[in-house]
Design a protein around this motif. Sequence first.
Motif, PDB file in Angstrom:
ATOM      1  N   SER A  18       0.848  -1.187   0.000  1.00  0.00           N
ATOM      2  CA  SER A  18       0.000   0.000   0.000  1.00  0.00           C
ATOM      3  C   SER A  18       0.885   1.239   0.000  1.00  0.00           C
ATOM      4  O   SER A  18       2.064   1.181   0.342  1.00  0.00           O
ATOM      5  CB  SER A  18      -0.929   0.005   1.224  1.00  0.00           C
ATOM      6  OG  SER A  18      -0.165   0.043   2.417  1.00  0.00           O
ATOM      7  N   THR A  19       0.300   2.355  -0.435  1.00  0.00           N
ATOM      8  CA  THR A  19       1.059   3.610  -0.502  1.00  0.00           C
ATOM      9  C   THR A  19       0.355   4.673   0.318  1.00  0.00           C
ATOM     10  O   THR A  19      -0.844   4.613   0.556  1.00  0.00           O
ATOM     11  CB  THR A  19       1.183   4.106  -1.953  1.00  0.00           C
ATOM     12  OG1 THR A  19      -0.123   4.392  -2.447  1.00  0.00           O
ATOM     13  CG2 THR A  19       1.847   3.061  -2.828  1.00  0.00           C
ATOM     14  N   GLU A  20       1.160   5.645   0.746  1.00  0.00           N
ATOM     15  CA  GLU A  20       0.630   6.793   1.457  1.00  0.00           C
ATOM     16  C   GLU A  20       1.087   8.060   0.747  1.00  0.00           C
ATOM     17  O   GLU A  20       2.271   8.270   0.523  1.00  0.00           O
ATOM     18  CB  GLU A  20       1.106   6.817   2.907  1.00  0.00           C
ATOM     19  CG  GLU A  20       0.476   5.756   3.786  1.00  0.00           C
ATOM     20  CD  GLU A  20       0.889   5.913   5.241  1.00  0.00           C
ATOM     21  OE1 GLU A  20       1.767   6.748   5.515  1.00  0.00           O
ATOM     22  OE2 GLU A  20       0.327   5.201   6.086  1.00  0.00           O
ATOM     23  N   GLY A  21       0.128   8.920   0.364  1.00  0.00           N
ATOM     24  CA  GLY A  21       0.470  10.203  -0.227  1.00  0.00           C
ATOM     25  C   GLY A  21       1.077  10.066  -1.613  1.00  0.00           C
ATOM     26  O   GLY A  21       0.934   9.054  -2.297  1.00  0.00           O
ATOM     27  N   ALA A  22       1.777  11.118  -2.029  1.00  0.00           N
ATOM     28  CA  ALA A  22       2.423  11.174  -3.343  1.00  0.00           C
ATOM     29  C   ALA A  22       3.713  11.956  -3.199  1.00  0.00           C
ATOM     30  O   ALA A  22       3.887  12.716  -2.235  1.00  0.00           O
ATOM     31  CB  ALA A  22       1.503  11.853  -4.362  1.00  0.00           C
ATOM     32  N   PRO A  23       4.666  11.778  -4.128  1.00  0.00           N
ATOM     33  CA  PRO A  23       5.901  12.559  -4.057  1.00  0.00           C
ATOM     34  C   PRO A  23       5.606  14.058  -4.102  1.00  0.00           C
ATOM     35  O   PRO A  23       4.696  14.506  -4.796  1.00  0.00           O
ATOM     36  CB  PRO A  23       6.669  12.107  -5.296  1.00  0.00           C
ATOM     37  CG  PRO A  23       6.112  10.776  -5.641  1.00  0.00           C
ATOM     38  CD  PRO A  23       4.665  10.832  -5.255  1.00  0.00           C
ATOM     39  N   ALA A  24       6.392  14.826  -3.352  1.00  0.00           N
ATOM     40  CA  ALA A  24       6.289  16.291  -3.367  1.00  0.00           C
ATOM     41  C   ALA A  24       7.484  16.832  -4.143  1.00  0.00           C
ATOM     42  O   ALA A  24       8.637  16.639  -3.753  1.00  0.00           O
ATOM     43  CB  ALA A  24       6.278  16.843  -1.944  1.00  0.00           C
ATOM     44  N   LEU A  25       7.199  17.496  -5.257  1.00  0.00           N
ATOM     45  CA  LEU A  25       8.239  17.942  -6.202  1.00  0.00           C
ATOM     46  C   LEU A  25       8.601  19.395  -5.956  1.00  0.00           C
ATOM     47  O   LEU A  25       7.739  20.245  -5.762  1.00  0.00           O
ATOM     48  CB  LEU A  25       7.735  17.769  -7.640  1.00  0.00           C
ATOM     49  CG  LEU A  25       8.641  18.273  -8.764  1.00  0.00           C
ATOM     50  CD1 LEU A  25       9.933  17.470  -8.832  1.00  0.00           C
ATOM     51  CD2 LEU A  25       7.895  18.216 -10.095  1.00  0.00           C
ATOM     52  N   THR A  26       9.912  19.691  -6.000  1.00  0.00           N
ATOM     53  CA  THR A  26      10.406  21.072  -5.949  1.00  0.00           C
ATOM     54  C   THR A  26      11.428  21.273  -7.053  1.00  0.00           C
ATOM     55  O   THR A  26      12.062  20.318  -7.526  1.00  0.00           O
ATOM     56  CB  THR A  26      11.055  21.405  -4.596  1.00  0.00           C
ATOM     57  OG1 THR A  26      12.172  20.526  -4.382  1.00  0.00           O
ATOM     58  CG2 THR A  26      10.065  21.258  -3.458  1.00  0.00           C
ATOM     59  N   ALA A  27      11.610  22.527  -7.474  1.00  0.00           N
ATOM     60  CA  ALA A  27      12.594  22.888  -8.494  1.00  0.00           C
ATOM     61  C   ALA A  27      13.497  23.985  -7.952  1.00  0.00           C
ATOM     62  O   ALA A  27      13.029  24.885  -7.245  1.00  0.00           O
ATOM     63  CB  ALA A  27      11.904  23.354  -9.775  1.00  0.00           C
ATOM     64  N   SER A  28      14.773  23.928  -8.295  1.00  0.00           N
ATOM     65  CA  SER A  28      15.731  24.921  -7.793  1.00  0.00           C
ATOM     66  C   SER A  28      15.523  26.287  -8.422  1.00  0.00           C
ATOM     67  O   SER A  28      15.980  27.299  -7.893  1.00  0.00           O
ATOM     68  CB  SER A  28      17.164  24.450  -8.056  1.00  0.00           C
ATOM     69  OG  SER A  28      17.397  24.309  -9.452  1.00  0.00           O
ATOM     70  N   ALA A  29      14.850  26.337  -9.574  1.00  0.00           N
ATOM     71  CA  ALA A  29      14.535  27.605 -10.238  1.00  0.00           C
ATOM     72  C   ALA A  29      13.268  27.397 -11.054  1.00  0.00           C
ATOM     73  O   ALA A  29      13.012  26.292 -11.543  1.00  0.00           O
ATOM     74  CB  ALA A  29      15.679  28.065 -11.131  1.00  0.00           C
TER      75      ALA A  29
END
Length: 338
Positions: A18-29
């Motif tokens: 089972s999974t919890e949540g989703a990846p949280a993506l960020t970008a340096s610019a």
Amino acid sequence: MSLLLFSCEKDEDRITISTEGAPALTASATTLVLTQENGGEEAVKFSWSPLNLKWSQSDVAYNAVKYTLQLSPKGSNFATLTEVLADTVEKTFTESELNAVLTKLELPAEAAAQVDVRVKATYGGNVEAVYSAPVTLTVTPYKDIPVYPSLYVPGGYQGWSPDVAPRISSAKDDQKYEGFVNFQEASEFKFTSAPNWNNTNYGTGGAGKLSTTGDNLKVEEPGYYLLKADTKGLTWEAIKTAWGVVGDATGSWDVDKDLTYDATEKVWKATLPLTAGEIKFRANDKWDINLGDEKDDRPADGVLEFGSDNIKIEEAGTYEITLDLSNPAYYLYKLKKQ
């Protein structure tokens, strides 16, 4: 969400995830202007949190997640996209790498566009992927200009410095070179095979001929010249050119609308009213040297070829027209509606 990974005859032997949540993506610019000169420099680094998997039996757990970055023009809801695999929970792009990805999306060069980026996480073939929320970039890609085998053109007009001299190039790598050079004055010059004087250099071997032992070549008056050199046949040619645009969109296929050379920007320019129709670029008010965009039913892409198809103007209006012949054997134009 769950996945049957292993199956035995007894239900109690079944292993699930089972999974919890989703990846949280960020970008340096998030705002980027890419340039070919900085192609090897870092453009942006994407990072994301790992997808959290919970195994029903911890003794068989392993990292089953694979990550893919998806890039899509904003507003397309990822119906149009390109994908880049990632080995870890981060991915760094150089300017040239990111530009290549954006080129696949057919984004216009030299114009700011918005691109949505998200992470796709998968952990099995029979289960739906998990996606991060998208991050939006505002990015200006560049036209990826090829660098072909070249000759350099040092001369009196620029201080006899091959390291900073204009080039003429061989797109087919067949020892036949071409390119445009702006001679601000009548000048002697030579062709060098490297940006120095330490390799094969070409001077005159008589009228229209090249020699590796000859005196300097020469143009008798200032001007914007199409230079050609054949180092196999040992011939050369210099044709002085002035450029214009012609076609039913300008009002005539016989009378050109002149372009003016901007020595600072190294382009020919004019602002002209155009009707819906077609145009071409040509030199010296004649058809001997003319440039169009693509042929054989290939789409227009802003890159010009000698003697190819007319350029279509879909909508009437006033246009800033730019003809860029500064990249040897790779000629460009822009039509910007005012």
